[in-house]
Write an enzyme that holds these catalytic residues in place. Sequence first.
Site, mmCIF file in Angstrom:
data_model
loop_
_atom_site.group_PDB
_atom_site.id
_atom_site.type_symbol
_atom_site.label_atom_id
_atom_site.label_comp_id
_atom_site.label_asym_id
_atom_site.label_seq_id
_atom_site.Cartn_x
_atom_site.Cartn_y
_atom_site.Cartn_z
ATOM 1 N N LYS A 113 0.828 -1.202 0.000
ATOM 2 C CA LYS A 113 0.000 0.000 0.000
ATOM 3 C C LYS A 113 0.862 1.253 0.000
ATOM 4 O O LYS A 113 0.514 2.260 -0.595
ATOM 5 C CB LYS A 113 -0.963 -0.018 1.190
ATOM 6 C CG LYS A 113 -2.024 -1.076 0.995
ATOM 7 C CD LYS A 113 -3.199 -0.996 1.919
ATOM 8 C CE LYS A 113 -4.215 -2.063 1.529
ATOM 9 N NZ LYS A 113 -5.065 -2.477 2.632
ATOM 10 N N LYS A 193 -4.553 -11.853 -6.398
ATOM 11 C CA LYS A 193 -5.757 -12.332 -5.693
ATOM 12 C C LYS A 193 -6.958 -11.437 -5.992
ATOM 13 O O LYS A 193 -6.794 -10.252 -6.297
ATOM 14 C CB LYS A 193 -5.488 -12.425 -4.183
ATOM 15 C CG LYS A 193 -5.304 -11.102 -3.499
ATOM 16 C CD LYS A 193 -5.277 -11.237 -1.977
ATOM 17 C CE LYS A 193 -5.122 -9.836 -1.380
ATOM 18 N NZ LYS A 193 -5.221 -9.736 0.040
ATOM 19 N N LYS A 196 -10.913 -6.281 -3.186
ATOM 20 C CA LYS A 196 -11.884 -5.194 -3.207
ATOM 21 C C LYS A 196 -11.318 -3.956 -3.889
ATOM 22 O O LYS A 196 -12.056 -3.115 -4.364
ATOM 23 C CB LYS A 196 -12.255 -4.806 -1.770
ATOM 24 C CG LYS A 196 -13.123 -5.815 -1.057
ATOM 25 C CD LYS A 196 -13.244 -5.435 0.409
ATOM 26 C CE LYS A 196 -14.119 -6.413 1.156
ATOM 27 N NZ LYS A 196 -13.933 -6.318 2.602
#
Length: 326
Positions: A113, A193, A196
């Site tokens: 991130k 993967k 969201k």
Amino acid sequence: MTKKKVFSGIQPSGDIHLGNYMGALRNWVAMQDEYQTVYCVVDLHALTLPQAPSDLAEARLRTAKILLAAGIDPQRSLLYHQSQVPQHAELSWILGTFTSMGRLGRMTQYKEKEDKGGQNLGLFSYPVLMAADILVHKVHAVPVGDDQTQHLEFTRDLVERFNSRYGDFFPAPEQITPGRGARVMSLKDPSSKMSKSDPDDDSRILVTDAPDAIRRKIRRAVTDSGARIAYDVERKPGISNLLDILAVFAGDAVDDLADRYSGAGYGRFKETVAEAVIEGLAPLRRAFLDLEDREVERIMKMGALDARIQAERTMVEVRKMIGLSG
Ligand code: AMP
Ligand code: TRP
């Protein structure tokens, strides 16, 4: 005999997708019989990425509604919003004083991130709050997908540090990961993967998607060259991901399914996968559409009341141990 206690959390940062369902939620529901279960919508964690207030308010209610629709039963499970139980944040502060900066900087989720430019102190200390979630309930196990392994190891390290200073207090929580579905891959890029935060909506199936949307997304899923259906994660990651999904929804072994559909062709195989997913998710979708917001809000408030009492029991002890009581 008292039941073992488990805790797990999910972020209200977008709709719940098939990865969440197969890696976590499905097991959360199943575990209610055997374990004392505590489940949490971790809204404080969601703040680590910028959130419009109205979006966050809506997302946490929707997430709670999906959990209930999936079969989390408030009679058997404790279910609440993390921010309504301030003991999580209090314990997180205390555990933070046991945590080295170097250790946190090496966590992969933070590094990913951070690479995307989303630096803040909350993101850096995210694993400490997650450890506090788990430890404030003194649980024995945590059902999660396999992307959370590093966070669980971190939690056990914290337990060791705390216990070695103050005596054996927190249990070291073990991770419970499903045999199949622990890592569901993106429909658009089977090397990453399902997530969201992927900007491409077609990369994931939401558990509340209408049947037509599910058919369309699976039809467009990236598959591999060749025409044979076979389970081979290296050479056929797209088809293998669909086989994993079908195995969970059909309740059959991957190898049997691969044999059965080996010559079916990609088109027919995808139709089979889509219909199995649609059928498997139908009860959830129906319950989701039926549930009233007010009822969900009521259940979450009741949950928070109970959770505060349980979490406070732990904190009374912790404050005493470290010299903060009286
Ligand atoms: P999150 O959406 O990050 O709050 O994750 C909630 C739960 O879903 C965690 O237990 C994750 O391990 C699990 N999870 C998230 N994405 C996947 C995925 N693609 N495959 C399997 N499990 C997942
Ligand atoms: N970090 C988890 C995720 O991204 C969510 C989470 C927060 C969690 N606190 C937790 C999971 C405690 C299990 C236990 O999926």
